[in-house]
Design a protein around this motif. Structure first.
Motif, PDB file in Angstrom:
ATOM      1  N   THR A 178     103.157  80.252 -18.605  1.00  0.00           N
ATOM      2  CA  THR A 178     104.349  79.833 -19.331  1.00  0.00           C
ATOM      3  C   THR A 178     103.965  79.172 -20.645  1.00  0.00           C
ATOM      4  O   THR A 178     102.943  78.486 -20.735  1.00  0.00           O
TER       5      THR A 178
ATOM      6  N   THR B 299     110.091  74.858 -21.421  1.00  0.00           N
ATOM      7  CA  THR B 299     109.223  75.947 -20.978  1.00  0.00           C
ATOM      8  C   THR B 299     109.924  77.269 -21.193  1.00  0.00           C
ATOM      9  O   THR B 299     111.100  77.425 -20.843  1.00  0.00           O
ATOM     10  N   GLY B 300     109.199  78.233 -21.761  1.00  0.00           N
ATOM     11  CA  GLY B 300     109.776  79.538 -22.021  1.00  0.00           C
ATOM     12  C   GLY B 300     110.134  80.277 -20.746  1.00  0.00           C
ATOM     13  O   GLY B 300     109.650  79.956 -19.646  1.00  0.00           O
ATOM     14  N   ASP B 301     110.971  81.292 -20.868  1.00  0.00           N
ATOM     15  CA  ASP B 301     111.456  82.028 -19.707  1.00  0.00           C
ATOM     16  C   ASP B 301     110.422  83.000 -19.147  1.00  0.00           C
ATOM     17  O   ASP B 301     110.498  83.385 -17.983  1.00  0.00           O
ATOM     18  N   ASN B 302     109.454  83.432 -19.963  1.00  0.00           N
ATOM     19  CA  ASN B 302     108.486  84.431 -19.527  1.00  0.00           C
ATOM     20  C   ASN B 302     107.323  83.754 -18.813  1.00  0.00           C
ATOM     21  O   ASN B 302     106.540  83.039 -19.446  1.00  0.00           O
TER      22      ASN B 302
END
Length: 1012
Positions: free
Chosen positions: A795, A814-817
């Protein structure tokens, strides 16, 4: 400034010409244009080679005692990546010009005097991907540095194509010392002693303000309804009992006036039972690192006559590790000889025997038996290591600080460190023989035939012990009941070579050097391993018969692996006026590991070189110049038994059995994998060879990689061996040598090397875009299409206009990927600078090694910051208040970045518990990816050669006294509390992770060398 430096250098070089001796110039010319050992032990003039090689002298390799000779090559060869182990006697990973195979070994072939050496490490599976295990070292550890005359690194495919499949990753050619044709018996004695100290910059810096706990308290909660806890039975609830099951340090603030029942007050076996002690920080875990000591003594005898020569050597190596109950012993005996039975027939042979005994090697990876897993990630700062030592040696029991509760006194996650080192230890014993015998018949002055038999064989016994009463929360399924494991095996390889050699001049202009040969290789491994079932019956008795439950097929494993390869090869080099050289090589192999239809494969190489300096009328400025170019295509097979599926029997009920298929299906249609490489280079020397350089540019494409790849589980398997995947490597290598000052009494020589390699994955099987090498929780490292072979995924931060964005709680979003690229473990470039000074009989040399880039994900920092061990989690904040105070009481921190609306962040976030903003639970995994760059002072040697006049007419010819040092100073690094080189256990393809990393060691000592 650059112009000034260049001008000063030119003046120094010019001024020193007037006192340069002809003999010294001749020696430098021999280094640049001399004879080197190439593939199959064939000696060639360096000027005739159309490919890149680098030679390292034996005295540079043996300047300081090392447990693994690979370590001595670090920083000395452009394009050679040396990943050293941070554990006693551990393995070392060598990679030349980047990763070429996704799952197979990428280590170069090791050849000693023509004998291929098995450089594998037979540790338990999973160790090279962070799963935990003992590092039993690889084959290079059995080579004695004191016996080495030179090391020649063949980097490209054109240089190593004659070695067949195993030459694809390059070859390290080791030439050992030989006897001299002299009637006088020569004796050489070497003795060295070094002391090792843990480098403090690679150890944790702990906070000493707060005790154990996860959410602010270090003590048991009161439960008046159940009368709990009452440790002393006086009917009064005790609110001062330390809750020892918490293996973190986000607890109560230390207070020397507060008397508490710590772990040492909770054991009836201890004299302090039910005696409260002050609530203060204990002696932290850094105190476990003692002084390591390495002793090496060797003696060699050599002699001969006009017809032959011999050399007999013996070396004793002893290393006392820095951790209690650890040592490594190795005795090496080697003998080499050759004899001219007639003017045409020469018979030769050499054999080396080594015995290595290890005890107390260190567990690695994420496992409770690795002490650094706890000391870097899960620890209670109120624990005093000195008291842990006293508790064990007083009781001989697992008196751990990590009790699950004071009533049951069951062991938690961590054993008493001293119990673990004394009781849960391993031993290993390895006997190794390698060498060769052969004969060379000289039919004419230009035609000869070589016949040679080479062998490498070792027997190894590994034993691992876990005592009853150990933690049941680690690797073992039977936990605290104990375990005994052994693995006993024999590994062997035999090669039979027949080579016809031609070296003939045609008139004054032409020369041909050619070889035609046959090689047959047979290798195998046979042995067994076994593990007790259900634990140990009797404590302290480590035997496979001391098993709590009857052994089953799951506990005992017999194995036998065989593989054969035969090859025919030819090589020819045509030289014109010692100036133009054209080479060609071809080889075909037939491998038993491939299906019949695909078992034979061909590869070849071609090269050309032009020594253009021969065209110059005046060579006062340019003394030597050579252009070279080569192309090669090499093939590779796979390991044994990857073609047909076999089934394993599973013990059933009442004597019945069932069979199961493997999770990875084999493939009867596998083809060999191939690599194409193109390389160009330029070598030049100027000003009487006072300035010289070697530059190489290359590109490699590896295709049809043999890889176990994920497939749909509906097939009945989870993985399948396939020909799939390709990798592109391209890079530049440079080596520069300058002699700024050279007089009769004083010489200063400086050699620098630099290399960069760009590695890209161009395809993977089917629709796959990523091949995983290793994983830690949510973070993975591996190969991704279009990206590096060291891609780190996890992340990432959320960015706005290049700024990190924080949420409403003040922590980074935190990013979604969950599989975003967050790092690249492949270095941007590497290099080294060796400086050598000589004044009369006094000499000084030192090596500076450096690396730029190469990211590292640290699980140590992720967990250690989350559990409150490190300095960053305590102290005062920008307001001058304790950072662990609540936000209402002025605690917490403001992270640099912006809010969702783009305005500067002004939200203060808490630092009072394990979910703080710095640790594993506080933000994206990218937060714990660090730049792995470093600059190190690697080796230092100060030597004084005693004047011969001192010894007069005595039997002593020479004596040299030296002060030596290794890894003395990490001049620069970005990795906190750790050595950037301390990754996973060496030997695999997974890199870019740290998990339970061990510290680097500074070694200082002295040596004496006497020649009689």
């Amino acid at each position: 400034m650059k112009k000034l430096t260049a001008s000063v250098l030119a003046v120094v070089l010019t001024a020193s010409f007037t006192v340069v001796s002809a003999q010294q110039d001749t020696l430098r010319t021999q280094e640049i244009e001399g004879v080197v050992v190439t593939a199959l032990g064939i000696k060639r003039e360096k000027r005739s080679l159309g490919y890149s090689t680098t030679e390292v002298k034996g005295d540079q390799v043996a300047s300081a005692p090392v447990a693994n000779v690979s370590d001595a090559l670090a920083g000395q060869v452009a394009g050679l990546n040396v990943q050293q182990s941070s554990t006693m006697g551990g393995s070392t990973n060598l990679v030349i010009r980047g990763i070429k195979s996704l799952t197979s070994s990428n280590q170069p072939l090791i050849v000693v005097d023509g004998t291929p050496i098995n450089n594998s490490s037979y540790s338990q599976s999973g160790i090279d991907s962070g799963g935990g295990g003992y590092d039993y070292a690889n084959g290079m550890a059995d080579i004695n540095p004191n016996d080495i005359e030179s090391v020649n690194v063949l980097k490209g495919a054109a240089a190593s194509v004659l070695y067949g499949s195993r030459g694809m990753n390059g070859v390290i050619m080791i030439t050992t010392k030989k006897g001299k044709r002299s009637s006088k018996i020569g004796v050489e004695f070497n003795s060295s002693t070094t002391l090792g100290y843990a480098d403090k910059s690679t150890l944790p810096k702990y906070q000493h303000e707060y005790g154990g706990g996860y959410v602010g308290s270090s003590f048991y909660e009161l439960d008046p309804a159940n009368g709990y806890p009452d440790i002393n039975g006086d009917g009064i609830l005790d609110d001062n009992i330390v809750y020892t099951y918490d293996d973190a340090s986000f607890g109560s603030a230390f207070n020397p006036n507060l008397m508490v029942y710590n772990w040492d007050s909770q054991y009836p076996q201890l004299p302090g039972y039910l005696q409260p002690t002050p609530f203060v920080a204990g002696a932290d875990p850094n105190s476990i690192w003692e002084t390591a000591a390495t002793f090496q003594n060797s003696i060699a005898f050599s002699g001969g006559n006009d017809d032959g020569a011999f050399r007999l050597g013996f070396t004793n190596f002893l290393q006392n590790g820095a951790l209690i109950n650890s040592e490594l012993k190795r005795n090496t005996l080697d003998f080499s000889a050759d004899y001219n039975f007639t003017e045409k027939l020469n018979v030769f042979g050499n054999i080396t025997y080594s015995n290595t005994k290890g005890k107390g090697r260190v567990y690695t990876g994420y496992e409770s038996r690795n002490p650094m897993q706890g000391f870097r990630q899960w620890w209670n700062m109120s624990v005093d290591m000195n008291k842990q030592r006293e508790a064990f040696f007083l009781t001989d029991q697992n008196i751990t600080w990590n009790l699950q509760d004071f009533e049951s006194q069951d062991v938690g996650y961590s054993d008493n460190y001293f119990f673990n080192r004394i009781k849960n230890y391993q031993t290993d014993n390895r006997d190794r023989y390698f060498g060769n015998f052969g004969a060379k018949y000289q039919f004419t002055d230009w035609l000869s035939l070589l016949g040679r038999y080479t062998f490498d064989s070792f027997n190894e016994l590994q034993e691992e012990r876990v005592e009853k009463g150990s933690s049941d929360q680690g690797r073992l399924s039977n936990g605290g009941n104990g375990e005994y494991y052994f693995m006993n095996h024999r590994v062997y390889e035999m090669n039979y070579d027949a080579i016809l050699n031609v070296d003939k001049d045609f008139g004054e202009d032409f020369n041909i050097n050619a070889n035609l040969g046959f090689n047959y290789r047979r290798q195998g491994r046979v042995g067994n391993d076994a593990t007790t079932n259900g634990g140990l019956k009797v404590p302290g008795l480590f035997s496979i018969t001391n098993t709590a439950e009857p052994l089953t097929e799951d506990n005992v494993n017999d194995f036998e692996i065989k593989k054969s390869v035969d090859g025919i090869f030819a090589q020819a080099s045509l030289g014109y006026r010692n100036m133009i050289f054209v080479d060609g090589s071809v080889r075909t192999d037939r491998s038993s590991a491939l299906p019949i239809d695909n078992m034979r494969y061909w590869y070849y190489s071609g090269s050309a070189s032009l020594v253009f300096s021969e065209l110059l009328e005046n060579r006062d400025i340019i003394n030597f110049g050579k252009l070279r170019f080569n192309y090669a295509k090499v093939g590779n097979d796979t390991g044994a038994y990857n073609l047909q599926n076999t089934y394993a029997f599973i013990p059933g009920f009442n004597g019945s059995f069932s069979a199961t298929s493997p999770q990875t299906t084999n493939n009867p249609f596998l083809k060999p994998e191939f690599m194409n490489e193109i390389e160009g280079g330029l070598e030049m020397a100027f000003l009487r060879n006072r300035v010289s350089f070697d530059l190489s540019v290359y590109k490699q494409d590896t295709q049809d990689l043999i890889t176990p790849t994920d497939v749909s589980a509906t097939s009945g398997f989870t993985r399948m061996w396939v020909n799939s995947g390709s990798i592109e490597n391209k890079g530049v290598e440079a080596r520069l040598t300058v002699v700024p000052v050279k007089t009769t009494d004083f010489t200063w020589e400086m050699t620098a090397n630099w290399a960069t390699n760009d590695s890209r994955v161009t395809s993977i099987y089917g629709d796959s875009e990523f091949l995983e090498f290793a994983s830690m929780w949510n973070v993975t490292t591996g190969a991704r299409i279009g990206e590096s072979t060291g891609t780190i995924r996890g992340t990432n931060y959320v960015y706005l206009n290049g700024q990190r964005v924080v949420g409403t709680n003040g922590k980074y979003l935190t990013g979604d990927n969950p599989q975003e690229i967050i790092g690249d473990a492949v270095a941007d470039w590497r290099g080294g600078i060796m400086n050598s000074f000589r004044y009369k009989n006094l000499s000084l040399s030192f090596l500076i090694d450096f690396k730029q880039g190469g990211d590292i994900y640290s699980q140590d920092m992720a967990f250690g910051l989350s559990t409150g061990l490190y300095e960053e989690t305590a102290g005062l904040n920008d307001l001058g208040n304790p950072v662990r105070n609540s936000i209402a009481n002025g605690g917490g921190v403001i992270l640099p970045g912006v809010k969702a609306d783009g305005s500067p962040n002004d939200i203060r976030t808490q630092m009072s518990n394990y979910t703080n903003a710095y640790g594993y639970y506080g933000g994206p995994e990218a937060m714990h990816v660090y730049d792995g760059s470093f600059v190190k002072l690697r080796n230092v040697t100060l030597s004084y050669r005693m004047p011969k006049e001192i010894f007069g007419n005595s039997f002593v010819d020479n004596m040299t006294l030296s002060l030596i040092g290794r890894n003395l100073w990490i001049i620069h690094k970005n990795m906190p509390y750790s050595d950037p080189e301390a990754g996973l256990s060496a030997g695999g393809n997974a890199f870019g992770f740290q998990n339970g990393a061990h510290p680097a060691f500074k070694e200082i000592g002295a040596s004496v060398k006497v020649e009689f």
